[in-house]
Design an enzyme around this catalytic site. Structure first.
Site, PDB file in Angstrom:
ATOM      1  CG  HIS A 173      13.812  13.126 -11.052  1.00  0.00           C
ATOM      2  ND1 HIS A 173      14.729  12.996 -12.065  1.00  0.00           N
ATOM      3  CD2 HIS A 173      12.703  12.443 -11.454  1.00  0.00           C
ATOM      4  CE1 HIS A 173      14.205  12.274 -13.030  1.00  0.00           C
ATOM      5  NE2 HIS A 173      12.971  11.933 -12.691  1.00  0.00           N
TER       6      HIS A 173
ATOM      7  CB  CYS B 215      14.327   9.330 -11.709  1.00  0.00           C
ATOM      8  SG  CYS B 215      13.482   8.812 -13.205  1.00  0.00           S
TER       9      CYS B 215
ATOM     10  CG  ASN C 177      12.852  11.836 -16.419  1.00  0.00           C
ATOM     11  OD1 ASN C 177      13.910  11.515 -15.869  1.00  0.00           O
ATOM     12  ND2 ASN C 177      11.689  11.355 -16.035  1.00  0.00           N
TER      13      ASN C 177
HETATM   14  N1  ACO Z   1       1.741  14.682 -27.572  1.00  0.00           N
HETATM   15  C1  ACO Z   1       0.446  14.968 -27.732  1.00  0.00           C
HETATM   16  N2  ACO Z   1      -0.543  14.389 -27.032  1.00  0.00           N
HETATM   17  C2  ACO Z   1      -0.174  13.471 -26.109  1.00  0.00           C
HETATM   18  C3  ACO Z   1       1.171  13.133 -25.878  1.00  0.00           C
HETATM   19  C4  ACO Z   1       2.146  13.766 -26.666  1.00  0.00           C
HETATM   20  N3  ACO Z   1       3.461  13.531 -26.513  1.00  0.00           N
HETATM   21  N4  ACO Z   1       1.204  12.212 -24.895  1.00  0.00           N
HETATM   22  C5  ACO Z   1      -0.061  11.991 -24.520  1.00  0.00           C
HETATM   23  N5  ACO Z   1      -0.899  12.750 -25.264  1.00  0.00           N
HETATM   24  C6  ACO Z   1      -2.350  12.829 -25.200  1.00  0.00           C
HETATM   25  C7  ACO Z   1      -2.987  11.657 -24.518  1.00  0.00           C
HETATM   26  O1  ACO Z   1      -3.143  10.599 -25.442  1.00  0.00           O
HETATM   27  C8  ACO Z   1      -4.302  12.232 -24.062  1.00  0.00           C
HETATM   28  O2  ACO Z   1      -5.194  12.224 -25.145  1.00  0.00           O
HETATM   29  P1  ACO Z   1      -6.740  11.843 -24.921  1.00  0.00           P
HETATM   30  O3  ACO Z   1      -7.257  12.889 -23.975  1.00  0.00           O
HETATM   31  O4  ACO Z   1      -7.294  11.914 -26.300  1.00  0.00           O
HETATM   32  O5  ACO Z   1      -6.734  10.479 -24.306  1.00  0.00           O
HETATM   33  C9  ACO Z   1      -3.980  13.671 -23.747  1.00  0.00           C
HETATM   34  O6  ACO Z   1      -2.720  13.956 -24.400  1.00  0.00           O
HETATM   35  C10 ACO Z   1      -3.858  13.975 -22.278  1.00  0.00           C
HETATM   36  O7  ACO Z   1      -3.046  12.975 -21.694  1.00  0.00           O
HETATM   37  P2  ACO Z   1      -2.786  12.938 -20.179  1.00  0.00           P
HETATM   38  O8  ACO Z   1      -1.914  11.768 -19.872  1.00  0.00           O
HETATM   39  O9  ACO Z   1      -4.080  13.049 -19.440  1.00  0.00           O
HETATM   40  O10 ACO Z   1      -1.974  14.290 -20.001  1.00  0.00           O
HETATM   41  P3  ACO Z   1      -1.418  14.923 -18.682  1.00  0.00           P
HETATM   42  O11 ACO Z   1      -1.889  16.311 -18.586  1.00  0.00           O
HETATM   43  O12 ACO Z   1      -1.577  14.030 -17.505  1.00  0.00           O
HETATM   44  O13 ACO Z   1       0.144  14.995 -19.016  1.00  0.00           O
HETATM   45  C11 ACO Z   1       2.176  13.827 -18.527  1.00  0.00           C
HETATM   46  C12 ACO Z   1       0.868  13.809 -19.297  1.00  0.00           C
HETATM   47  C13 ACO Z   1       3.042  14.949 -19.065  1.00  0.00           C
HETATM   48  C14 ACO Z   1       2.869  12.507 -18.788  1.00  0.00           C
HETATM   49  C15 ACO Z   1       1.877  14.057 -17.041  1.00  0.00           C
HETATM   50  O14 ACO Z   1       0.897  13.161 -16.587  1.00  0.00           O
HETATM   51  C16 ACO Z   1       3.101  13.908 -16.211  1.00  0.00           C
HETATM   52  O15 ACO Z   1       3.984  14.720 -16.252  1.00  0.00           O
HETATM   53  N6  ACO Z   1       3.181  12.838 -15.407  1.00  0.00           N
HETATM   54  C17 ACO Z   1       4.372  12.498 -14.712  1.00  0.00           C
HETATM   55  C18 ACO Z   1       5.261  11.820 -15.694  1.00  0.00           C
HETATM   56  C19 ACO Z   1       6.610  11.617 -15.154  1.00  0.00           C
HETATM   57  O16 ACO Z   1       7.238  12.485 -14.597  1.00  0.00           O
HETATM   58  N7  ACO Z   1       7.061  10.418 -15.323  1.00  0.00           N
HETATM   59  C20 ACO Z   1       8.286  10.062 -14.770  1.00  0.00           C
HETATM   60  C21 ACO Z   1       8.997   9.241 -15.725  1.00  0.00           C
HETATM   61  S1  ACO Z   1      10.112   8.183 -14.966  1.00  0.00           S
HETATM   62  C22 ACO Z   1      10.705   8.948 -13.647  1.00  0.00           C
HETATM   63  O17 ACO Z   1      10.999  10.098 -13.663  1.00  0.00           O
HETATM   64  C23 ACO Z   1      10.910   8.151 -12.451  1.00  0.00           C
END
Ligand code: ACO
Length: 325
Positions: A252, A112, A282
């Protein structure tokens, strides 16, 4: 100095809500909203491609600049979801728009951060050889991502954004840009299958490995907050300004919680940060130019405003640009 002469943006019509995702994978509107702030995103229709979306945004930007395709002297397309594997989307866009045989190239794989990096390249190119440069950020990720991986599929949307940059009188001057990369963090956000290290294979197709974006969500979150906020501070220091001088930060749009954390770290008021992640999710390289276009269209940016763009992406890359309207 290089300036922004025109802006354009495009999103497909098809809306995909959190409830639509909940009908396909094990997730809920509540989980997605609480963790990301995303409510909806747009997905391209079956007959739409990356090139179609790039052309739609580019045509608006060229028109907004009061130019015609024949005036464009160079094209840069930032995308991780190109029209074809070969050749690049920029060459196809040159032909589609009816530009001359001007140089074109894609900036791919930087997630991104691609558009803000491309803005920096365009700025340098214009200083070296004055010309009008079309810079596009476009992503049609819905067609290439896994629709089975709930950890990533709910995050993304399709969009395109574009600017025309050039020397002379402009809507906005690009005062400075800072960019950086920490290649040791490549593993925190990666798509391993499809290149020469792990070529596409029948086995990969069976397991959808070629669509599996591996993401260490928490580490991406941490890096994103750290790098975007320090990039904003750096670019402001370089132009002798502080956050108090900034009318609008356009970050972003990966995640509302990341945006809020950057805002708090910088000490910026909520109304001084542009947020549309709720509507579009995103959209990768399209996120910043599309948000900039929308903010400008809707009157959130006025003449005299200092606007700061900032982004992060797989690599791990980061960038920030100070833009004086
Ligand atoms: N729905 C329900 N549950 C989910 C989902 C979903 N869509 N996705 C993951 N879970 C579950 C996981 O399996 C996990 O379950 P577990 O505890 O039984 O293992 C639980 O939810 C918690 O997962 P985490 O990954 O610890 O959740 P977190 O609070 O970290 O949130 C998120 C996840 C939203 C992805 C966060 O980490 C985040 O925003 N990270 C940055 C992501 C990002 O911006 N990526 C960029 C993409 S590319 C770019 O922009 C360059």
């Amino acid at each position: 100095m290089a300036g922004i002469l025109g802006l354009g943006g495009y999103v497909p019509e098809r809306v995909m809500s959190n409830d639509d995702w909940a009908a396909l994978v094990d997730t809920t509107d509540e989980w997605i909203t609480a963790r990301t702030g995303i409510k909806r995103r747009r997905f391209a229709s079956d007959d739409e491609s990356t090139l179609d979306m790039a052309a739609a945004a580019a045509e608006l930007a060229i028109k907004d600049a009061d130019l015609s395709p024949a005036d464009i002297g160079e094209i840069i397309v930032a995308t991780d979801t190109p029209e074809l594997y070969l050749p690049d989307t920029s060459s196809l866009l040159q032909d589609r728009l009816g530009c001359g045989n001007v140089p074109t190239y894609d900036l791919g794989g930087s997630g991104c951060a691609g558009f803000v990096q491309a803005l920096d390249v365009a700025r340098a190119r214009i200083q070296f050889a004055p010309r009008k440069v079309l810079v596009v950020g476009v992503e049609l990720i819905s067609r290439l991502m896994s629709w089975k991986s709930r950890a990533t599929c709910v995050l993304f949307g399709d969009a395109a954004g574009a600017v025309v940059m050039g020397p002379g009188e402009a809507k906005a001057e690009v005062l400075d840009v800072v960019t950086g990369t920490d290649g040791s963090k490549a593993d925190i956000l990666t798509l391993r299958t499809g290149g020469t290290r792990h070529p596409f294979s029948i086995d990969a197709a069976k397991t959808e490995a070629h669509r599996n974006i591996e993401m260490h969500g928490r580490e991406v979150f941490r890096e994103a907050v750290l790098r975007m906020s320090s990039a904003v501070t750096d670019v402001l220091r370089r132009i002798g300004k502080s956050v108090a001088d900034v009318a609008l930060v356009v970050p972003h749009q990966a995640n509302k919680r990341i945006i809020d954390a950057v805002r708090k770290r910088l000490g910026v008021a909520e109304e001084s940060v542009y947020v549309n992640v709720e509507e579009y999710g995103n959209t990768g390289s399209a996120s910043v130019p599309f948000a900039l276009w929308e903010a400008h269209q809707t009157g959130r940016i006025n003449a005299g405003d200092l606007v700061v763009l900032t982004a992060f992406g797989a690599g791990f890359h980061w960038a920030a640009a100070a833009v004086q309207f």
